[in-house]
Design a protein around this motif. Structure first.
Motif, mmCIF file in Angstrom:
data_model
loop_
_atom_site.group_PDB
_atom_site.id
_atom_site.type_symbol
_atom_site.label_atom_id
_atom_site.label_comp_id
_atom_site.label_asym_id
_atom_site.label_seq_id
_atom_site.Cartn_x
_atom_site.Cartn_y
_atom_site.Cartn_z
ATOM 1 N N TYR A 1 -14.298 -28.724 -18.206
ATOM 2 C CA TYR A 1 -14.777 -27.877 -17.119
ATOM 3 C C TYR A 1 -15.553 -28.714 -16.110
ATOM 4 O O TYR A 1 -16.017 -29.815 -16.419
ATOM 5 C CB TYR A 1 -15.694 -26.772 -17.649
ATOM 6 C CG TYR A 1 -15.084 -25.912 -18.732
ATOM 7 C CD1 TYR A 1 -13.854 -25.285 -18.552
ATOM 8 C CD2 TYR A 1 -15.743 -25.718 -19.947
ATOM 9 C CE1 TYR A 1 -13.296 -24.503 -19.550
ATOM 10 C CE2 TYR A 1 -15.196 -24.935 -20.952
ATOM 11 C CZ TYR A 1 -13.969 -24.335 -20.751
ATOM 12 O OH TYR A 1 -13.421 -23.557 -21.729
ATOM 13 N N CYS A 2 -15.696 -28.165 -14.919
ATOM 14 C CA CYS A 2 -16.535 -28.814 -13.919
ATOM 15 C C CYS A 2 -17.502 -27.804 -13.330
ATOM 16 O O CYS A 2 -17.254 -26.596 -13.335
ATOM 17 C CB CYS A 2 -15.687 -29.453 -12.811
ATOM 18 S SG CYS A 2 -14.737 -28.285 -11.799
ATOM 19 N N VAL A 3 -18.613 -28.326 -12.822
ATOM 20 C CA VAL A 3 -19.566 -27.534 -12.054
ATOM 21 C C VAL A 3 -19.382 -27.912 -10.593
ATOM 22 O O VAL A 3 -19.516 -29.088 -10.236
ATOM 23 C CB VAL A 3 -21.018 -27.801 -12.479
ATOM 24 C CG1 VAL A 3 -21.981 -27.010 -11.599
ATOM 25 C CG2 VAL A 3 -21.232 -27.437 -13.936
ATOM 26 N N CYS A 4 -19.070 -26.941 -9.764
ATOM 27 C CA CYS A 4 -18.844 -27.171 -8.348
ATOM 28 C C CYS A 4 -20.044 -26.650 -7.565
ATOM 29 O O CYS A 4 -20.385 -25.465 -7.655
ATOM 30 C CB CYS A 4 -17.561 -26.470 -7.898
ATOM 31 S SG CYS A 4 -16.933 -27.053 -6.320
ATOM 32 N N VAL B 1 -19.581 -32.900 -12.634
ATOM 33 C CA VAL B 1 -20.263 -32.330 -11.477
ATOM 34 C C VAL B 1 -19.532 -32.750 -10.201
ATOM 35 O O VAL B 1 -19.316 -33.938 -9.954
ATOM 36 C CB VAL B 1 -21.734 -32.795 -11.412
ATOM 37 C CG1 VAL B 1 -22.406 -32.235 -10.163
ATOM 38 C CG2 VAL B 1 -22.485 -32.357 -12.671
ATOM 39 N N ILE B 2 -19.158 -31.738 -9.407
ATOM 40 C CA ILE B 2 -18.448 -31.958 -8.157
ATOM 41 C C ILE B 2 -19.244 -31.317 -7.027
ATOM 42 O O ILE B 2 -19.667 -30.163 -7.145
ATOM 43 C CB ILE B 2 -17.036 -31.351 -8.219
ATOM 44 C CG1 ILE B 2 -16.204 -32.070 -9.289
ATOM 45 C CG2 ILE B 2 -16.335 -31.406 -6.858
ATOM 46 C CD1 ILE B 2 -14.895 -31.376 -9.616
ATOM 47 N N GLY C 1 -24.606 -40.438 -6.592
ATOM 48 C CA GLY C 1 -23.974 -41.121 -7.713
ATOM 49 C C GLY C 1 -24.915 -41.340 -8.880
ATOM 50 O O GLY C 1 -24.581 -41.022 -10.037
ATOM 51 N N PRO C 2 -26.135 -41.845 -8.646
ATOM 52 C CA PRO C 2 -27.062 -42.049 -9.757
ATOM 53 C C PRO C 2 -27.542 -40.748 -10.398
ATOM 54 O O PRO C 2 -28.183 -40.793 -11.466
ATOM 55 C CB PRO C 2 -28.236 -42.784 -9.084
ATOM 56 C CG PRO C 2 -27.671 -43.402 -7.860
ATOM 57 C CD PRO C 2 -26.633 -42.433 -7.388
ATOM 58 N N LEU C 3 -27.252 -39.614 -9.777
ATOM 59 C CA LEU C 3 -27.697 -38.327 -10.302
ATOM 60 C C LEU C 3 -26.610 -37.615 -11.101
ATOM 61 O O LEU C 3 -26.734 -36.435 -11.411
ATOM 62 C CB LEU C 3 -28.175 -37.440 -9.145
ATOM 63 C CG LEU C 3 -29.360 -38.002 -8.357
ATOM 64 C CD1 LEU C 3 -29.664 -37.118 -7.140
ATOM 65 C CD2 LEU C 3 -30.590 -38.116 -9.249
ATOM 66 N N GLY C 4 -25.536 -38.339 -11.428
ATOM 67 C CA GLY C 4 -24.532 -37.802 -12.337
ATOM 68 C C GLY C 4 -23.352 -37.117 -11.698
ATOM 69 O O GLY C 4 -22.545 -36.498 -12.404
ATOM 70 N N VAL C 5 -23.196 -37.218 -10.391
ATOM 71 C CA VAL C 5 -22.080 -36.553 -9.708
ATOM 72 C C VAL C 5 -20.798 -37.338 -9.939
ATOM 73 O O VAL C 5 -20.773 -38.564 -9.812
ATOM 74 C CB VAL C 5 -22.375 -36.427 -8.199
ATOM 75 C CG1 VAL C 5 -21.155 -35.913 -7.448
ATOM 76 C CG2 VAL C 5 -23.567 -35.500 -7.992
ATOM 77 N N ARG C 6 -19.719 -36.620 -10.250
ATOM 78 C CA ARG C 6 -18.425 -37.268 -10.433
ATOM 79 C C ARG C 6 -17.695 -37.469 -9.116
ATOM 80 O O ARG C 6 -17.151 -38.532 -8.836
ATOM 81 C CB ARG C 6 -17.534 -36.436 -11.356
ATOM 82 C CG ARG C 6 -16.212 -37.153 -11.632
ATOM 83 C CD ARG C 6 -15.003 -36.282 -11.782
ATOM 84 N NE ARG C 6 -13.809 -37.131 -11.627
ATOM 85 C CZ ARG C 6 -12.591 -36.694 -11.547
ATOM 86 N NH1 ARG C 6 -12.328 -35.408 -11.610
ATOM 87 N NH2 ARG C 6 -11.573 -37.533 -11.378
ATOM 88 N N THR C 7 -17.673 -36.409 -8.260
ATOM 89 C CA THR C 7 -16.880 -36.436 -7.039
ATOM 90 C C THR C 7 -17.622 -35.736 -5.915
ATOM 91 O O THR C 7 -18.263 -34.703 -6.141
ATOM 92 C CB THR C 7 -15.514 -35.739 -7.241
ATOM 93 O OG1 THR C 7 -14.806 -36.380 -8.312
ATOM 94 C CG2 THR C 7 -14.664 -35.800 -5.986
ATOM 95 N N VAL C 8 -17.512 -36.276 -4.714
ATOM 96 C CA VAL C 8 -17.997 -35.609 -3.508
ATOM 97 C C VAL C 8 -16.797 -35.277 -2.640
ATOM 98 O O VAL C 8 -16.030 -36.160 -2.255
ATOM 99 C CB VAL C 8 -18.974 -36.492 -2.713
ATOM 100 C CG1 VAL C 8 -19.407 -35.768 -1.428
ATOM 101 C CG2 VAL C 8 -20.191 -36.859 -3.553
ATOM 102 N N LEU C 9 -16.620 -33.978 -2.365
ATOM 103 C CA LEU C 9 -15.574 -33.515 -1.459
ATOM 104 C C LEU C 9 -16.224 -33.206 -0.121
ATOM 105 O O LEU C 9 -17.235 -32.509 -0.068
ATOM 106 C CB LEU C 9 -14.904 -32.257 -2.010
ATOM 107 C CG LEU C 9 -14.360 -32.330 -3.445
ATOM 108 C CD1 LEU C 9 -13.820 -30.960 -3.865
ATOM 109 C CD2 LEU C 9 -13.289 -33.396 -3.572
ATOM 110 N N GLY C 10 -15.645 -33.701 0.948
ATOM 111 C CA GLY C 10 -16.189 -33.455 2.278
ATOM 112 C C GLY C 10 -15.206 -32.689 3.134
ATOM 113 O O GLY C 10 -14.160 -33.220 3.518
ATOM 114 N N LYS C 11 -15.514 -31.438 3.406
ATOM 115 C CA LYS C 11 -14.595 -30.611 4.191
ATOM 116 C C LYS C 11 -14.546 -31.110 5.632
ATOM 117 O O LYS C 11 -15.561 -31.244 6.295
ATOM 118 C CB LYS C 11 -15.025 -29.144 4.157
ATOM 119 C CG LYS C 11 -14.061 -28.192 4.861
ATOM 120 C CD LYS C 11 -14.495 -26.737 4.696
ATOM 121 C CE LYS C 11 -15.779 -26.434 5.419
ATOM 122 N NZ LYS C 11 -15.635 -26.581 6.907
ATOM 123 N N THR C 12 -13.319 -31.355 6.119
ATOM 124 C CA THR C 12 -13.113 -31.745 7.516
ATOM 125 C C THR C 12 -12.374 -30.665 8.291
ATOM 126 O O THR C 12 -12.302 -30.736 9.516
ATOM 127 C CB THR C 12 -12.329 -33.063 7.604
ATOM 128 O OG1 THR C 12 -11.070 -32.924 6.909
ATOM 129 C CG2 THR C 12 -13.112 -34.201 6.970
#
Length: 271
Positions: free
Chosen positions: A26-29, A55-56, A73-84
């Motif tokens: 699972y992921c947390v978004c 974490v996303i 990144g150092p706070l445990g995030v796996r992916t950053v999605l940036g809406k364009t």
């Protein structure tokens, strides 16, 4: 992912910054825009509870530097999605859901990024997904939940208008329908009768629609207790403000309850 499941998906364009590989079922978004230090404090608070979930961050266009790889990144995030692409919250949700499904996650837990929600409920949401629930709604108003410093008008709006209308439209009793702390199963999100990947979902529509659509189609729904704490002093952290913003929420709510966002039937498609 089976490409046929994505046929007809409408998803805003977005960038992907992956900081580590997929590790969880699972992921947390987290949906954010310019949350600054509030987001970083929340990520710190989340770390003890996200050992078994990725974490996303689904960013709506932050300009404050809060979602850079160096910051999160150092706070445990796996992916950053940036809406364009175009759209607001519901567009961010479509972006986050699309990425999560393409990555093979079996469920998505959603939470706001303004540090109002207590992340200790995350494992309980994951457990509910394990138990086969498809739409898990966080509520501060059921036994075990906590509502601290909730603005009076917000409390009245939820209790007297928002929750009763969505409960009536869906056929199940909800108590906290504006709360973005939720979870959704993969089978619910990919169901063509749900069809969440449509451009009609741009602002607040998708939260309301999914709460109504899940019980209508026989998916398993449950509320879980959560804690939401507003600051005791200073401005209320919210993206909804002013008469225009509240009118938009009310109009969207009524349209969702009248089933205006349901996908077209086969007959309507042929017409």
């Amino acid at each position: 992912m089976d490409e046929s499941l994505k046929q007809g998906w409408e998803v805003p364009t977005y960038t992907v910054t992956e900081l580590h590989e997929k590790r969880s079922r699972y992921c947390v978004c987290i949906f954010v825009i310019n949350e600054g230090k509030k987001l970083h404090k929340q990520l710190e608070r989340m770390r003890p509870f996200t050992g078994n979930v990725d974490v996303i961050i689904a960013d709506g266009g932050s300009t404050d530097g809060s979602v850079t790889a160096e910051a999160v990144g150092p706070l445990g995030v796996r992916t950053v999605l940036g809406k364009t692409g175009a759209g607001k919250l519901s567009a961010q949700m479509r972006m986050g859901f699309a990425y999560a499904l393409e990555q093979g996650y079996e469920g998505v837990i959603t939470i706001d990024g303004n540090n109002k929600d207590d992340p200790d409920a995350i494992p309980r949401f994951a457990q509910a997904l394990d138990e086969g629930y498809d739409h898990v709604q966080g509520s501060r108003f059921i036994p075990g939940g906590q509502a601290e410093n909730t603005p009076a008008m917000r409390w009245l709006g939820i209790k007297l208008v928002h929750a009763p209308l969505i409960s009536l439209a869906s056929g199940v009793r909800y108590t906290d329908t504006t709360n973005g702390f939720r979870a959704y199963s993969r089978r619910f999100l990919v169901d063509r009768r749900v069809a969440p990947f449509r451009d009609v979902f741009s602002r607040y529509e998708l939260h309301y629609y999914l709460a109504i659509r899940a019980p209508e189609l026989g998916f398993r729904v449950v509320e879980l207790p959560v804690a939401r704490r507003y600051p005791g002093t200073g401005p209320v952290p919210t993206k909804i403000s002013g008469m225009r913003g509240n009118f938009l929420v009310l109009r969207t709510l009524v349209e969702a309850c009248l089933h205006r966002y349901h996908p077209p039937t086969q007959e309507q498609h042929r017409a």
